[in-house]
Scaffold this motif. Structure first.
Motif, PDB file in Angstrom:
ATOM      1  N   ILE A 172       0.751  -1.316   0.142  1.00  0.00           N
ATOM      2  CA  ILE A 172      -0.032   0.029   0.166  1.00  0.00           C
ATOM      3  C   ILE A 172       0.859   1.375   0.248  1.00  0.00           C
ATOM      4  O   ILE A 172       0.283   2.223  -0.414  1.00  0.00           O
ATOM      5  CB  ILE A 172      -1.173   0.100   1.137  1.00  0.00           C
ATOM      6  CG1 ILE A 172      -0.416  -0.075   2.592  1.00  0.00           C
ATOM      7  CG2 ILE A 172      -2.222  -0.859   0.795  1.00  0.00           C
ATOM      8  CD1 ILE A 172      -1.332   0.419   3.797  1.00  0.00           C
ATOM      9  N   GLU A 173       1.773   1.103   0.544  1.00  0.00           N
ATOM     10  CA  GLU A 173       2.889   2.463   0.351  1.00  0.00           C
ATOM     11  C   GLU A 173       3.103   2.820  -1.116  1.00  0.00           C
ATOM     12  O   GLU A 173       2.989   4.045  -1.405  1.00  0.00           O
ATOM     13  CB  GLU A 173       4.213   2.181   1.143  1.00  0.00           C
ATOM     14  CG  GLU A 173       4.927   3.447   0.992  1.00  0.00           C
ATOM     15  CD  GLU A 173       6.478   3.343   1.781  1.00  0.00           C
ATOM     16  OE1 GLU A 173       6.902   2.133   2.068  1.00  0.00           O
ATOM     17  OE2 GLU A 173       7.174   4.335   1.674  1.00  0.00           O
ATOM     18  N   GLY A 174       3.482   1.786  -1.793  1.00  0.00           N
ATOM     19  CA  GLY A 174       3.718   2.214  -3.524  1.00  0.00           C
ATOM     20  C   GLY A 174       2.389   2.445  -3.748  1.00  0.00           C
ATOM     21  O   GLY A 174       2.236   3.323  -4.804  1.00  0.00           O
ATOM     22  N   LEU A 175       1.227   1.694  -3.614  1.00  0.00           N
ATOM     23  CA  LEU A 175       0.097   1.796  -4.251  1.00  0.00           C
ATOM     24  C   LEU A 175      -0.774   3.410  -3.969  1.00  0.00           C
ATOM     25  O   LEU A 175      -1.229   4.212  -4.795  1.00  0.00           O
ATOM     26  CB  LEU A 175      -0.996   0.816  -3.590  1.00  0.00           C
ATOM     27  CG  LEU A 175      -0.929  -0.479  -4.541  1.00  0.00           C
ATOM     28  CD1 LEU A 175      -1.502  -1.381  -3.501  1.00  0.00           C
ATOM     29  CD2 LEU A 175      -1.051  -0.747  -6.006  1.00  0.00           C
ATOM     30  N   ALA A 176      -0.390   3.879  -2.428  1.00  0.00           N
ATOM     31  CA  ALA A 176      -0.877   5.080  -2.155  1.00  0.00           C
ATOM     32  C   ALA A 176       0.007   6.169  -3.058  1.00  0.00           C
ATOM     33  O   ALA A 176      -0.525   7.303  -3.433  1.00  0.00           O
ATOM     34  CB  ALA A 176      -0.596   5.380  -0.664  1.00  0.00           C
ATOM     35  N   ALA A 177       1.332   6.055  -3.349  1.00  0.00           N
ATOM     36  CA  ALA A 177       2.097   6.946  -3.975  1.00  0.00           C
ATOM     37  C   ALA A 177       1.448   7.139  -5.130  1.00  0.00           C
ATOM     38  O   ALA A 177       1.297   8.384  -5.812  1.00  0.00           O
ATOM     39  CB  ALA A 177       3.508   6.482  -3.673  1.00  0.00           C
TER      40      ALA A 177
END
Ligand code: PLP
Length: 377
Positions: free
Chosen positions: A155-160
């Motif tokens: 989710i860190e990358g998805l949110a970015a």
């Protein structure tokens, strides 16, 4: 029969100090004594979420808080991108549709994570299309720990990626909040939902929501009718107008908040990182103990959540028979598969008391005994 040890993906068994707080006398959900408890719990929740934004406790299940997030941020008739790689992703899409919002769905097979580059490619394609159709995309909704397969979506990358397109980020962290680090502000999550009764180790009763300033602004700008209780504007009104004595619209589950407060205090006293390590250690013991018997992780190891081990069973082992054996012979409850994985996998939870080393070792021995009997060497 005694109460079985819960080694399921939630709800979980709470520790004695948490249960003692739950059993305290009921107090009114307003006034000085409760406000102190409420403020202390909220502060602890914000520390766990690592946020300077707001934290709400919304009575009901986790799905209620997710429905609140979705229906508040996205106006009826507009669109949202939803990520679906399992049962809870699919459930979230039902919520989106029931709110009169159009879902644009990215589907991955069960056990596979949704990758940021996939989201970027779809958003580039879909954003202009949705705009042209008069139903612009406003948000991306994603499950963090997809409990049906034990996959942890990145989710860190998805949110970015969502933020590259200026979209709000709504996260179902129901089965990960308190189990792995989720720095809400650093990762730019607008709404992050968890519950007391999974990785935090308290009884069920509430959805716990981190709400960003941008989420409040989007909610305030949403003038389509979408109910009262789950409407974030209602919650905001009570925070702003009744803040000193009753900053929420309805009666609160005061006993459950007392229990949650103790569970959060215990996590913070132990250190969140030490709390997270318990899950990883239990998961490693179970996975290493069962691999030689032929149990295989459903997700790729790199994306396997430490809170639940979802495992394909070896040839000749029926999940239902193993579950029944553990329950009747050892007072241990584990889960089977949901949907397409029913009959193929078992799911072993490492949350709450289930991650105590004795409990984990007893489980591994019991499964070894069962498989030994099922297929004598
Ligand atoms: C358990 C779970 C839910 C459902 O929570 P409720 O409190 O029953 O609404 C939603 N999402 C995930 C990922 C879960 O593990």
């Amino acid at each position: 029969m005694t109460d079985p040890r819960l080694m399921i993906p939630g709800p979980v068994e709470a520790e004695d100090d948490v249960l003692a707080a739950l059993g305290s006398q009921t107090m009114p959900h307003y006034g000085a004594a409760f406000m102190q408890l409420f403020n202390e719990t909220t502060t602890r929740l914000k520390r766990l979420f690592e946020t300077e934004g707001d934290a709400l406790m919304v009575p009901g299940p986790g799905t209620g808080a997710l429905e609140s997030a979705i229906s508040s941020l996205v106006p009826r008739g507009q669109s949202l991108v939803a990520l679906d790689n399992g049962f809870f992703g699919a459930r979230m899409i039902q919520v989106v549709e029931a709110c009169g919002i159009r879902p644009w769905v990215i589907t991955e097979p069960m056990g596979k994570p949704v990758m940021p580059e996939t989201l970027r490619a779809r958003l580039s394609e879909w954003l202009p299309q949705a705009e042209a159709e008069g139903a612009p995309i406003r948000a991306v909704a994603m499950v963090h720990h997809e409990t049906s397969t034990g996959v942890l979506n990145p989710i860190e990358g998805l949110a970015a990626v969502a933020r590259e397109f200026d979209l709000a980020v709504i996260v179902d962290a129901v089965a990960s909040g308190g189990g792995v680090r989720i720095p809400v502000d650093e990762w730019g999550l607008d709404i992050c939902v968890t519950v007391p009764n999974k990785c935090i180790g308290a009884p069920p009763a509430m959805g716990l929501m981190a709400v960003s300033e941008r989420a409040w602004q989007m909610a305030a700008a949403n003038d389509t009718p979408h109910g009262w209780f789950l409407n974030l504007n209602t919650w905001r009104w009570y925070m702003d107008n009744w803040g000193d004595w009753h900053p929420y619209p309805t009666t609160m589950p005061t006993n459950n908040i007392a229990a949650l407060n103790v569970a959060l205090a215990d996590i913070l006293a132990e250190g969140a990182e030490a709390h997270y390590a318990r899950f990883r250690e239990a998961a490693a013991t179970v996975r290493e103990g069962l691999a030689p018997l032929g149990f295989r992780l459903v997700p790729d190891e790199a994306y396997a959540a430490p809170m639940v081990s979802a495992l394909y069973v070896p040839e000749g082992v029926r999940p239902a028979a193993l579950q029944k054996y553990l329950l009747t012979e050892h007072d241990m409850m584990i889960s089977g598969g949901l949907g397409a994985l029913k009959g193929q996998i078992v799911r072993i939870g490492h949350m709450g008391r289930a991650n105590a080393p004795e409990a984990v070792e007893a489980l591994v021995s019991a499964v070894q005994a069962f498989v030994g009997e099922a297929s004598p060497a």
